[in-house]
Structures are given as structure tokens and as C-alpha cells.
Enzyme design. Structure first.
Site, PDB file in Angstrom:
ATOM      1  N   ASP A 115      32.896  82.940  51.887  1.00  0.00           N
ATOM      2  CA  ASP A 115      31.475  83.185  51.607  1.00  0.00           C
ATOM      3  C   ASP A 115      31.093  84.635  51.876  1.00  0.00           C
ATOM      4  OD1 ASP A 115      31.814  83.125  54.336  1.00  0.00           O
ATOM      5  OD2 ASP A 115      29.937  82.083  54.755  1.00  0.00           O
ATOM      6  N   ASP A 128      27.014  87.654  54.057  1.00  0.00           N
ATOM      7  CA  ASP A 128      27.574  86.326  54.333  1.00  0.00           C
ATOM      8  C   ASP A 128      26.571  85.256  53.900  1.00  0.00           C
ATOM      9  OD1 ASP A 128      29.892  87.276  55.365  1.00  0.00           O
ATOM     10  OD2 ASP A 128      29.518  86.680  57.450  1.00  0.00           O
TER      11      ASP A 128
END
Length: 299
Positions: free
Chosen positions: A214, A171
Site C-alpha cells: 500500500d 501509505d
């Protein structure tokens, strides 16, 4: 004199009957098209055969040498038509049919009209193949970063059940803040930089995915748990590259959860185990990597 007149009348009558039978043969052919089930070579030649037979018949019955010469020329011309037709039309078409069945481009040869058709077919076929390749690429790749997408991830992961791999769940930290502060263009630039950094940091056999937003995944092939140090060094190199802002892109950090296919206290789902390790990283403040080792993940 009377004999000459009879010869002239005989020759005229023979010629008239000859042309009448030829015309009748052509008329019959036009009204009775030969079925498609008959072979192409035979069909193309059969149109000329009645004329050849009629011509040969008159060659046998005529007594006039000049008429015989004319008929001989006609016979050779019609036989030549059959041979040329086979070479310039029939054989190229037969080859083209085989090429089409094999999904290949057509060889451009034969008569002019056939060459034009072959060229047009090749152009259309090329556009179709290009469109198919584009659709196939778009179906398995992320439009922004060019990485493999969620659909490709689902497919590949199901194929790797018995492989020794290291699974990295990644992430981008505080990505929403970048979008909110600098705008979506800046956010897209960050995602592209992360994608490029990942692509240049791993081997060709490793697979890199953007699952959405993301969230990224890296699957490192042929990896065992004793290679933890190698994975850690790669991650550290990636961190250093993402700190560099000389390209005008904001500096970012990554939170990473990792799991090997052979691991202790496995839940049976490597993606879930990597996600559990990632959750532990975020609890501890982000910007780190942890390996899954059951309930107690190792930093």
C-alpha cells in the site's frame, strides 16, 4: 554442293562447340561458387559473363547470318538478365540490408520470392518489437495499477539529484484491515482506485510510483517550498475523491509525508526525510500530511 556441305558441317560444329562451352561454363560455376566477399552486384552478374563472352566469341567467328541473329538475341537476353537481376534482386537486397542495420521495417519490393521473405521478416520483426516493448513496460511498471514500479523509482530518483522537486511518501491507512475484512479483491480495488486518483490529480510531468503493498510515491517536478499550499490543496482534493463510495470501492484515507529538495535540516536523503514526516503523521493518528522540517515536522 560440296561447299554447301562444308558450310553446314561448319555451322553444326560451331553450334556444338558453342553449347559445349556454355555447358562447361555453367558446370564450372556450379562447382566453383563465387566467394561471398565479392560484392553482391558483381557476383550476380559474374554468373552470366562467361556465357556472354562465349556467345560474343562465336558471333565474331561465324559467317552465317542466321546464326549471328540468334547469337545477337542471346546476347541481348543475357544482358537483360543482368539488368533485371540487379533491379529486382540486387538493389532491393542492398536496401533491405541497410534497413536491417538501422533496425527498420523492410520495403517490400523486388521479385515475388524476395517479397515473401520481406513480408515474413516484417511480421517476425513486428512481433519481436512488440514483445520487447511489453517486456520493457513490465520491467518498469506495476502489474496491478499500471504505475511506475520500484525499479523505475530507483532509476528516476538517481536522476533527480539536482532537480527542484516535492517528494510525497504515501501509505493507505489500515489497508491490511481491508484485506482481512473484505478480501484481497476488495484490497486490489482500493489500490487501483488510489492509483487512478493520483494519476488524475497530478500533472503529466509529475511521476507516480507504487513501491509495493500500500506504499506509493509521488514526485512533483519543478517545486519549491513556497508552493506548500498548492500541495496541500491537491492532497485535500485526493482525500475527498477517496471518500466517495458510489463506485462500490471502500472509503480510505492516506497518510502522507512530504519533503522539498531544498529544505532545512536535511539528512541529505529526500526519501528518508519524507519517510520521517510520514512517521510523524502515523504517530499522530494517520489520515494527515506533514512536511519535513527537521526534527519538528509541520502539519
Amino acid at each position: 554442293m560440296g561447299k554447301n556441305n562444308k558450310t553446314i558441317i561448319h555451322n553444326i560444329a560451331t553450334a556444338l562447340i558453342f553449347f559445349a562451352l556454355c555447358a562447361a561454363s555453367v558446370y564450372w560455376i556450379l562447382l566453383h561458387p563465387i566467394p561471398r566477399q565479392i560484392g553482391l552486384t558483381f557476383r550476380s552478374s559474374l554468373y552470366v559473363f562467361p556465357l556472354i563472352l562465349v556467345t560474343a566469341f562465336f558471333y565474331g567467328i561465324t559467317q552465317n547470318q542466321y546464326v549471328k541473329i540468334v547469337i545477337s538475341v542471346l546476347l541481348f537476353a543475357m544482358i537483360a538478365i543482368v539488368i533485371i537481376n540487379r533491379k529486382t534482386v540486387v538493389v532491393p537486397i542492398q536496401k533491405n540490408v541497410a534497413e536491417m542495420q538501422e533496425n527498420e521495417y523492410l520495403q517490400v519490393n523486388g521479385v515475388l520470392e524476395l517479397k515473401m521473405l520481406q513480408t515474413s521478416y516484417n511480421e517476425i520483426y513486428s512481433r519481436i518489437r512488440t514483445d520487447q516493448q511489453k517486456l520493457s513496460y513490465e520491467a518498469t511498471h506495476d502489474g496491478l495499477t499500471g504505475l511506475l514500479n520500484r525499479a523505475a523509482y530507483d532509476q528516476k530518483l538517481s536522476e533527480l539529484k539536482d532537480q527542484e522537486i516535492c517528494f510525497l511518501m504515501i501509505d493507505v491507512d489500515d489497508f491490511k484491515g481491508i484485506n482481512d475484512t473484505y478480501g484481497h479483491d476488495a484490497g486490489d480495488a482500493v489500490l487501483k482506485k488510489v492509483a487512478e486518483t493520483l494519476k488524475h490529480s497530478f500533472r503529466n510531468e509529475d511521476m507516480i510510483f507504487r513501491l509495493g503493498g500500500d506504499e506509493f510515491v509521488v514526485i512533483m517536478m519543478h517545486m519549491q517550498e513556497d508552493l506548500k499550499e498548492l500541495v496541500s490543496r491537491k492532497v485535500e482534493m485526493i482525500r475527498e475523491k477517496l471518500k466517495d463510495t458510489s463506485d462500490g470501492v471502500s472509503s480510505v484515507t492516506l497518510s502522507i509525508g512530504a519533503a522539498f529538495s531544498k529544505r532545512e535540516d536535511s539528512t541529505g536523503n529526500i526519501a528518508k526525510d519524507a519517510d520521517l514526516a510520514l512517521y510523524e503523521v502515523k504517530k499522530q493518528g494517520k489520515g494527515q500530511m506533514r512536511f519535513y522540517e527537521g526534527e519538528n515536522s509541520e502539519k
